[in-house]
Design a protein around this motif. Structure first.
Motif, short mmCIF file in Angstrom:
data_model
loop_
_atom_site.label_atom_id
_atom_site.label_comp_id
_atom_site.label_asym_id
_atom_site.label_seq_id
_atom_site.Cartn_x
_atom_site.Cartn_y
_atom_site.Cartn_z
N GLY A 1 0.82 -1.21 0.00
CA GLY A 1 0.00 0.00 0.00
C GLY A 1 0.85 1.25 0.00
N LEU A 2 1.93 1.24 0.77
CA LEU A 2 2.83 2.40 0.81
C LEU A 2 3.49 2.62 -0.55
CD1 LEU A 2 4.20 4.61 2.50
CD2 LEU A 2 5.96 2.94 3.08
N VAL A 3 3.94 1.55 -1.19
CA VAL A 3 4.57 1.65 -2.51
C VAL A 3 3.56 2.19 -3.53
CG1 VAL A 3 5.54 0.30 -4.42
CG2 VAL A 3 6.34 -0.08 -2.08
N ALA A 4 2.32 1.71 -3.48
CA ALA A 4 1.29 2.18 -4.41
C ALA A 4 1.01 3.67 -4.19
CB ALA A 4 0.01 1.37 -4.24
N PHE A 5 0.96 4.09 -2.93
CA PHE A 5 0.71 5.50 -2.63
C PHE A 5 1.84 6.38 -3.16
CE2 PHE A 5 1.47 9.13 0.20
CZ PHE A 5 0.28 9.82 0.01
N VAL A 6 3.09 5.95 -2.95
CA VAL A 6 4.24 6.72 -3.42
C VAL A 6 4.23 6.80 -4.95
CG1 VAL A 6 6.77 6.71 -3.59
CG2 VAL A 6 5.65 6.30 -1.38
N ALA A 7 3.87 5.71 -5.61
CA ALA A 7 3.83 5.70 -7.08
C ALA A 7 2.77 6.67 -7.60
CB ALA A 7 3.56 4.30 -7.59
N VAL A 8 1.58 6.65 -7.01
CA VAL A 8 0.51 7.57 -7.44
C VAL A 8 0.91 9.01 -7.16
CG1 VAL A 8 -1.87 8.28 -6.97
CG2 VAL A 8 -1.33 5.86 -7.25
N ALA A 9 1.50 9.27 -5.99
CA ALA A 9 1.92 10.63 -5.66
C ALA A 9 3.00 11.12 -6.62
CB ALA A 9 2.44 10.67 -4.22
N ALA A 10 3.92 10.24 -7.00
CA ALA A 10 4.98 10.63 -7.94
C ALA A 10 4.41 10.97 -9.30
CB ALA A 10 6.01 9.51 -8.05
N VAL A 11 3.45 10.19 -9.78
CA VAL A 11 2.82 10.46 -11.09
C VAL A 11 2.08 11.79 -11.04
CG1 VAL A 11 1.01 9.68 -12.67
CG2 VAL A 11 2.68 8.05 -11.80
N VAL A 12 1.33 12.03 -9.98
CA VAL A 12 0.56 13.28 -9.88
C VAL A 12 1.51 14.47 -9.79
CG1 VAL A 12 -0.96 14.59 -8.35
CG2 VAL A 12 -1.48 12.21 -8.88
N LEU A 13 2.55 14.38 -8.97
CA LEU A 13 3.45 15.52 -8.79
C LEU A 13 4.28 15.81 -10.04
CD1 LEU A 13 4.63 14.94 -5.12
CD2 LEU A 13 3.06 16.69 -5.96
N THR A 14 4.62 14.81 -10.81
CA THR A 14 5.41 15.07 -12.02
C THR A 14 4.55 15.61 -13.15
OG1 THR A 14 5.17 12.76 -12.68
CG2 THR A 14 7.18 13.36 -11.49
N ASN A 15 3.24 15.44 -13.09
CA ASN A 15 2.35 15.91 -14.15
C ASN A 15 1.59 17.19 -13.80
OD1 ASN A 15 2.93 13.87 -16.05
ND2 ASN A 15 1.68 12.45 -14.87
N LEU A 16 2.01 17.88 -12.77
CA LEU A 16 1.37 19.16 -12.43
C LEU A 16 1.74 20.20 -13.48
CD1 LEU A 16 1.93 19.39 -8.57
CD2 LEU A 16 -0.22 18.98 -9.77
N PRO A 17 0.83 21.13 -13.77
CA PRO A 17 1.17 22.16 -14.76
C PRO A 17 2.25 23.11 -14.21
CG PRO A 17 -0.96 22.60 -13.76
CD PRO A 17 -0.51 21.27 -13.25
N ASP A 18 3.00 23.68 -15.14
CA ASP A 18 4.05 24.62 -14.76
C ASP A 18 3.41 25.94 -14.38
OD1 ASP A 18 6.42 25.89 -14.40
OD2 ASP A 18 6.88 26.09 -16.54
N PRO A 19 3.64 26.44 -13.16
CA PRO A 19 3.02 27.69 -12.71
C PRO A 19 3.54 28.91 -13.49
CG PRO A 19 4.47 26.86 -10.99
CD PRO A 19 4.43 25.83 -12.09
N ASN A 20 4.72 28.82 -14.13
CA ASN A 20 5.26 29.94 -14.90
C ASN A 20 4.60 30.09 -16.26
OD1 ASN A 20 7.04 30.57 -12.82
ND2 ASN A 20 8.56 29.13 -13.60
N GLN A 21 3.81 29.12 -16.66
CA GLN A 21 3.13 29.18 -17.95
C GLN A 21 2.00 30.21 -17.95
OE1 GLN A 21 1.71 25.24 -18.74
NE2 GLN A 21 2.82 25.10 -20.66
N PHE A 22 1.44 30.47 -16.83
CA PHE A 22 0.23 31.32 -16.80
C PHE A 22 0.56 32.75 -16.61
CE2 PHE A 22 -1.10 27.09 -15.31
CZ PHE A 22 -2.00 26.80 -16.32
#
Length: 73
Positions: A52-73
């Motif tokens: 469960g911990l590994v799955a949580f870390v994997a989902v968190a890593a995917v979400v955090l790496t795909n956040l939009p760039d705040p400098n784009q706006f």
């Protein structure tokens, strides 16, 4: 003196009266629970927790790496 009608051994109930006639109440500790899990059951629980911990870390890593760039706006 007082007369006691004891029909058996005394049973502690958590309440008594002292010499002055004041009531005393105390806590009675509950019976201890004994851990009856085998080592195999403990290992299975630990594996599920680690998975469960590994799955949580994997989902968190995917979400955090795909956040939009705040400098784009």
């Amino acid at each position: 003196m007082s007369s006691n009608n004891n029909d058996g051994p005394p049973v502690e109930r958590g309440v008594s009266v002292d010499q002055d006639g004041k009531s005393n109440v105390w806590a009675i500790e509950p019976k201890m629970e004994i851990d009856s899990k085998t080592n195999e059951e403990k290992a299975t629980g630990n594996l599920i927790a680690v998975g469960g911990l590994v799955a949580f870390v994997a989902v968190a890593a995917v979400v955090l790496t795909n956040l939009p760039d705040p400098n784009q706006f």
